[in-house]
Design an enzyme around this catalytic site. Sequence first.
Site, PDB file in Angstrom:
ATOM      1  N   ARG A   1       0.377   7.017   7.413  1.00 49.74           N
ATOM      2  CA  ARG A   1       0.410   7.089   5.942  1.00 49.74           C
ATOM      3  C   ARG A   1      -0.073   8.443   5.444  1.00 49.74           C
ATOM      4  NH1 ARG A   1       1.094   1.834   3.816  1.00 49.74           N
ATOM      5  NH2 ARG A   1       0.195   0.160   5.058  1.00 49.74           N
TER       6      ARG A   1
ATOM      7  N   ASP B   1      14.578  -1.318   0.299  1.00 50.15           N
ATOM      8  CA  ASP B   1      15.304  -1.499   1.558  1.00 50.15           C
ATOM      9  C   ASP B   1      16.271  -2.674   1.362  1.00 50.15           C
ATOM     10  OD1 ASP B   1      15.674  -1.032   4.384  1.00 50.15           O
ATOM     11  OD2 ASP B   1      14.342  -2.686   4.823  1.00 50.15           O
TER      12      ASP B   1
ATOM     13  N   ARG C   1       0.810  -1.194   0.000  1.00 51.28           N
ATOM     14  CA  ARG C   1       0.000   0.000   0.000  1.00 51.28           C
ATOM     15  C   ARG C   1       0.860   1.269   0.000  1.00 51.28           C
ATOM     16  NH1 ARG C   1      -3.518  -1.971   5.012  1.00 51.28           N
ATOM     17  NH2 ARG C   1      -2.177  -3.803   4.856  1.00 51.28           N
ATOM     18  N   GLY C   2       2.149   1.112   0.288  1.00 47.69           N
ATOM     19  CA  GLY C   2       3.015   2.260   0.539  1.00 47.69           C
ATOM     20  C   GLY C   2       3.156   3.258  -0.596  1.00 47.69           C
TER      21      GLY C   2
ATOM     22  N   ASP D   1       3.892   3.580   6.172  1.00 46.16           N
ATOM     23  CA  ASP D   1       3.339   3.391   7.515  1.00 46.16           C
ATOM     24  C   ASP D   1       4.329   2.818   8.510  1.00 46.16           C
ATOM     25  OD1 ASP D   1       3.351   0.733   6.184  1.00 46.16           O
ATOM     26  OD2 ASP D   1       2.420   0.082   8.056  1.00 46.16           O
TER      27      ASP D   1
ATOM     28  N   GLU E   1       7.491   1.932  -6.474  1.00 47.77           N
ATOM     29  CA  GLU E   1       7.670   1.401  -5.118  1.00 47.77           C
ATOM     30  C   GLU E   1       7.915   2.564  -4.160  1.00 47.77           C
ATOM     31  OE1 GLU E   1       7.160  -0.498  -2.874  1.00 47.77           O
ATOM     32  OE2 GLU E   1       8.641  -2.094  -2.609  1.00 47.77           O
TER      33      GLU E   1
HETATM   34  P1  IMP Z   1      12.545  -4.672   1.024  1.00 51.28           P
HETATM   35  O1  IMP Z   1      11.899  -5.910   0.461  1.00 51.28           O
HETATM   36  O2  IMP Z   1      13.367  -4.972   2.236  1.00 51.28           O
HETATM   37  O3  IMP Z   1      13.302  -3.872   0.003  1.00 51.28           O
HETATM   38  O4  IMP Z   1      11.407  -3.821   1.629  1.00 51.28           O
HETATM   39  C1  IMP Z   1      10.621  -3.034   0.901  1.00 51.28           C
HETATM   40  C2  IMP Z   1       9.353  -2.716   1.669  1.00 51.28           C
HETATM   41  O5  IMP Z   1       9.541  -2.664   3.077  1.00 51.28           O
HETATM   42  C3  IMP Z   1       8.898  -1.348   1.261  1.00 51.28           C
HETATM   43  O6  IMP Z   1       8.026  -1.441   0.169  1.00 51.28           O
HETATM   44  C4  IMP Z   1       8.195  -0.861   2.484  1.00 51.28           C
HETATM   45  O7  IMP Z   1       6.843  -1.261   2.431  1.00 51.28           O
HETATM   46  C5  IMP Z   1       8.843  -1.573   3.635  1.00 51.28           C
HETATM   47  N1  IMP Z   1       9.798  -0.660   4.301  1.00 51.28           N
HETATM   48  C6  IMP Z   1      11.141  -0.603   4.155  1.00 51.28           C
HETATM   49  N2  IMP Z   1      11.680   0.369   4.896  1.00 51.28           N
HETATM   50  C7  IMP Z   1      10.637   0.956   5.537  1.00 51.28           C
HETATM   51  C8  IMP Z   1      10.541   2.074   6.448  1.00 51.28           C
HETATM   52  O8  IMP Z   1      11.524   2.731   6.823  1.00 51.28           O
HETATM   53  N3  IMP Z   1       9.283   2.389   6.871  1.00 51.28           N
HETATM   54  C9  IMP Z   1       8.175   1.690   6.481  1.00 51.28           C
HETATM   55  N4  IMP Z   1       8.215   0.676   5.619  1.00 51.28           N
HETATM   56  C10 IMP Z   1       9.438   0.302   5.157  1.00 51.28           C
HETATM   57 MG    MG Z   2       5.883  -1.763   0.370  1.00 49.87          MG
END
Ligand code: IMP
Ligand code: MG
Length: 178
Positions: A167, A105, A45-46, A161, A101
Site C-alpha cells: 500500500r 473491478d 482501506r484502498g 494492496d 473508491e
Molecule cells: P469490485 O467489487 O469487484 O468492483 O471490487 C472492488 C474492490 O476490489 C476494490 O475496492 C479493491 O479493494 C479490490 N480490487 C479490485 N481490483 C484490485 C487489484 O487489482 N488489486 C487490489 N485490489 C483490487
Molecule cells: Mg476496496
Amino acid sequence: MSHPAYVIDELISAKSIAARIETLAREIHDRFKDTDKLVVVGLLRGSFVFIADLVRELDLPVEVDFLEASSYGDGMESSREVRILKDLRGEIGGRDVLVVEDIVDTGFTLSHVLHLLESRSPARIETIALLDKPTRREVDIKATWTGFEIPDEFVVGYGIDYAQRNRNLPYIGKVRFT
Ligand code: IMP
Ligand code: MG
C-alpha cells in the site's frame, strides 16, 4: 497464508497520478463549487492515499468520512457478497456526497455502497474511482470520474494492496508472479 513470489512492474507513475488528480480536482470543484455541505467518503482501506491527495487539491469546504466494505479478503478474486465492516460516523441526509473508491473491478462494491448511501437521502451523490477495469465489470456501474482505465491486471501501490502489502508504494504497479 503464504503467497507465491512476485515482482511489481510500474504501470502508472507517481507523477502521472499527481497530474491526473489536479485535473480531476478542477472538475470536482466545478461540480460542487456552490455547496458548503460536501462530505467526501473514502472507502477503506484502498482509497486512503488517493483521498488524502484529492482533498488537498480541493479548495472547497469539505468534511471527510470513511466507510469500510469487505471485498477480496486476502485473495485476488472479488467475493461478490459485500458487507459493511465500518459505517460512516456522520449523517449524510440532505448533504452532497463524493464517494472515493480505489478501483472499480466487478462493480459489486461500489454499487452496494451507492444503494446503501442513497437510502439515507443525500442531496446528491457522485463517485470517483482512481482506477477502472472495465473489462471485468459484472454490475452495470461507472464512476462519475475515473482516474485511469487499466487492463485486467492485478495492481498494487498508492494505497492498494495485495494481501495487505505494498500500500505504501508511491506509484501503481502490476503484480507479476515469478
Ligand atoms: P469490485 O467489487 O469487484 O468492483 O471490487 C472492488 C474492490 O476490489 C476494490 O475496492 C479493491 O479493494 C479490490 N480490487 C479490485 N481490483 C484490485 C487489484 O487489482 N488489486 C487490489 N485490489 C483490487
Ligand atoms: Mg476496496
